[in-house]
Design a protein around this motif. Structure first.
Motif, PDB file in Angstrom:
ATOM      1  N   LEU A  22     -57.145 -13.809  64.583  1.00 36.34           N
ATOM      2  CA  LEU A  22     -56.033 -12.952  64.178  1.00 36.34           C
ATOM      3  C   LEU A  22     -56.375 -12.205  62.892  1.00 36.34           C
ATOM      4  CD1 LEU A  22     -53.188 -11.904  64.578  1.00 36.34           C
ATOM      5  CD2 LEU A  22     -52.320 -13.989  63.485  1.00 36.34           C
ATOM      6  N   GLU A  23     -57.036 -12.877  61.971  1.00 32.96           N
ATOM      7  CA  GLU A  23     -57.451 -12.224  60.729  1.00 32.96           C
ATOM      8  C   GLU A  23     -58.393 -11.062  61.018  1.00 32.96           C
ATOM      9  OE1 GLU A  23     -59.112 -15.277  58.312  1.00 32.96           O
ATOM     10  OE2 GLU A  23     -57.171 -16.219  57.881  1.00 32.96           O
ATOM     11  N   ALA A  24     -59.325 -11.259  61.958  1.00 31.57           N
ATOM     12  CA  ALA A  24     -60.253 -10.185  62.320  1.00 31.57           C
ATOM     13  C   ALA A  24     -59.525  -9.025  62.984  1.00 31.57           C
ATOM     14  CB  ALA A  24     -61.334 -10.731  63.260  1.00 31.57           C
ATOM     15  N   ALA A  25     -58.553  -9.336  63.818  1.00 31.49           N
ATOM     16  CA  ALA A  25     -57.804  -8.288  64.508  1.00 31.49           C
ATOM     17  C   ALA A  25     -57.010  -7.428  63.528  1.00 31.49           C
ATOM     18  CB  ALA A  25     -56.874  -8.908  65.535  1.00 31.49           C
ATOM     19  N   LEU A  26     -56.546  -8.028  62.437  1.00 35.96           N
ATOM     20  CA  LEU A  26     -55.691  -7.315  61.479  1.00 35.96           C
ATOM     21  C   LEU A  26     -56.472  -6.664  60.339  1.00 35.96           C
ATOM     22  CD1 LEU A  26     -52.720  -9.830  61.315  1.00 35.96           C
ATOM     23  CD2 LEU A  26     -52.566  -7.427  62.007  1.00 35.96           C
ATOM     24  N   THR A  54     -50.371 -13.539  58.307  1.00 38.91           N
ATOM     25  CA  THR A  54     -51.684 -12.898  58.319  1.00 38.91           C
ATOM     26  C   THR A  54     -51.571 -11.413  58.000  1.00 38.91           C
ATOM     27  OG1 THR A  54     -52.310 -14.490  60.034  1.00 38.91           O
ATOM     28  CG2 THR A  54     -53.830 -12.686  59.632  1.00 38.91           C
ATOM     29  N   SER A  55     -50.505 -10.774  58.427  1.00 41.57           N
ATOM     30  CA  SER A  55     -50.287  -9.361  58.109  1.00 41.57           C
ATOM     31  C   SER A  55     -50.103  -9.150  56.613  1.00 41.57           C
ATOM     32  CB  SER A  55     -49.061  -8.827  58.866  1.00 41.57           C
ATOM     33  OG  SER A  55     -49.281  -8.807  60.260  1.00 41.57           O
ATOM     34  N   ARG A  56     -49.408 -10.072  55.976  1.00 36.38           N
ATOM     35  CA  ARG A  56     -49.241  -9.967  54.522  1.00 36.38           C
ATOM     36  C   ARG A  56     -50.587 -10.054  53.823  1.00 36.38           C
ATOM     37  NH1 ARG A  56     -44.208 -13.358  54.647  1.00 36.38           N
ATOM     38  NH2 ARG A  56     -45.587 -15.125  54.305  1.00 36.38           N
ATOM     39  N   ARG A  57     -51.395 -10.995  54.240  1.00 37.27           N
ATOM     40  CA  ARG A  57     -52.719 -11.147  53.615  1.00 37.27           C
ATOM     41  C   ARG A  57     -53.608  -9.940  53.878  1.00 37.27           C
ATOM     42  NH1 ARG A  57     -52.075 -16.485  55.624  1.00 37.27           N
ATOM     43  NH2 ARG A  57     -53.483 -16.073  57.375  1.00 37.27           N
ATOM     44  N   ALA A  58     -53.432  -9.312  55.029  1.00 39.34           N
ATOM     45  CA  ALA A  58     -54.269  -8.161  55.392  1.00 39.34           C
ATOM     46  C   ALA A  58     -53.782  -6.858  54.777  1.00 39.34           C
ATOM     47  CB  ALA A  58     -54.325  -8.025  56.907  1.00 39.34           C
TER      48      ALA A  58
END
Length: 252
Positions: A49-53, A80-84
């Motif tokens: 998910l991190e890679a996707a975002l 994860t969106s917040r981190r990205a």
């Protein structure tokens, strides 16, 4: 050009949203459990998910399942969106999630609340049931010799392509919060829609309305899942049936 991630991008709605955004020239990543290179189960999150975002500016969240897990999936997606550094999260919900005490609706409402409290820029669009969903429902109910339906329940189905166009437009705009609902052009009784389906598919079944009981049935019967004042969809159920099963369906 905006980099956009569409969750559930191979589904009934997500596929059309993806096509629309790509046609407009945007880079679109499709996330689903089985589609490479972003094959991710949102309920589990993780490095995929991190890679996707990574580098994504906008997320269109279409992934959903009536079998459960939506709240866990949203929790992972939001974190994860917040981190990205995602700037905009657009979510498709359902008209009546705050009116009808149906388990799946309650889950969708809980996801709305998570998104509102996420700290991200967000947009939530509620739509009525898709024509495709009713066809799937009627296909199952038409298997027995008698087609039994909940009595006195209205519905206001909408064409999924119209919802996809609206959701894509919202995703490309600034975060707008909870926007006005999008509903189909007609409020109809469920039995009239079922009879239209039977005519379009050449099936002969008695349609038998069956009274039910409980809070959920009363809320559906009261039309909590309809939005007569937001009848902005243009394509009727008969027109959908004609396109899907042949032009003869439009004459009924």
């Amino acid at each position: 050009m905006t980099t956009i991630l569409v969750t559930g991008g191979t589904g009934t709605l997500g596929r059309l949203v993806t096509e629309r955004l790509r046609a407009d020239g945007h880079e679109v990543r499709v996330l689903s459990r089985h589609t490479l290179p972003y094959a991710v189960d949102l309920r589990e999150g993780g490095s995929g998910l991190e890679a996707a975002l990574a580098g994504v500016e906008t997320v269109v969240h279409c992934a959903s399942s009536p079998r459960g897990g939506d709240e866990d999936a949203a929790r992972n997606l939001i974190a994860t969106s917040r981190r990205a550094g995602v700037g905009h999260l657009a979510y498709i919900s359902i008209v009546g999630v705050d009116q009808v005490p149906f388990g799946y609706y309650r889950s969708k409402l809980a996801v709305e609340r998570q998104i509102e409290e996420s700290g991200l820029g967000w947009t939530v669009l509620r739509a009525t049931q898709f024509h495709d969903l009713l066809v799937t429902l009627f296909q199952g109910l038409a298997k027995p010799p008698v087609m039994a339906l909940p009595a006195h329940v209205p519905d206001q189905p909408v064409e999924v392509a119209e919802v996809a166009g609206r959701l894509a437009d919202l995703a490309l705009a600034a975060p707008a919060g909870r926007v006005a609902d999008l509903a189909g052009p007609e409020v109809r009784t469920l039995d009239s829609l079922a009879r239209a389906y039977l005519r379009a598919t050449g099936r002969r079944r008695p349609v038998v309305p069956v009274p039910l009981f409980g809070k959920t049935y009363r809320a559906f019967r009261a039309g909590g899942h309809t939005a007569p004042d937001r009848a902005l969809g243009k394509i009727t159920f008969e027109e959908h049936l004609a396109r899907r099963f042949g032009e003869g369906a439009a004459r009924f």
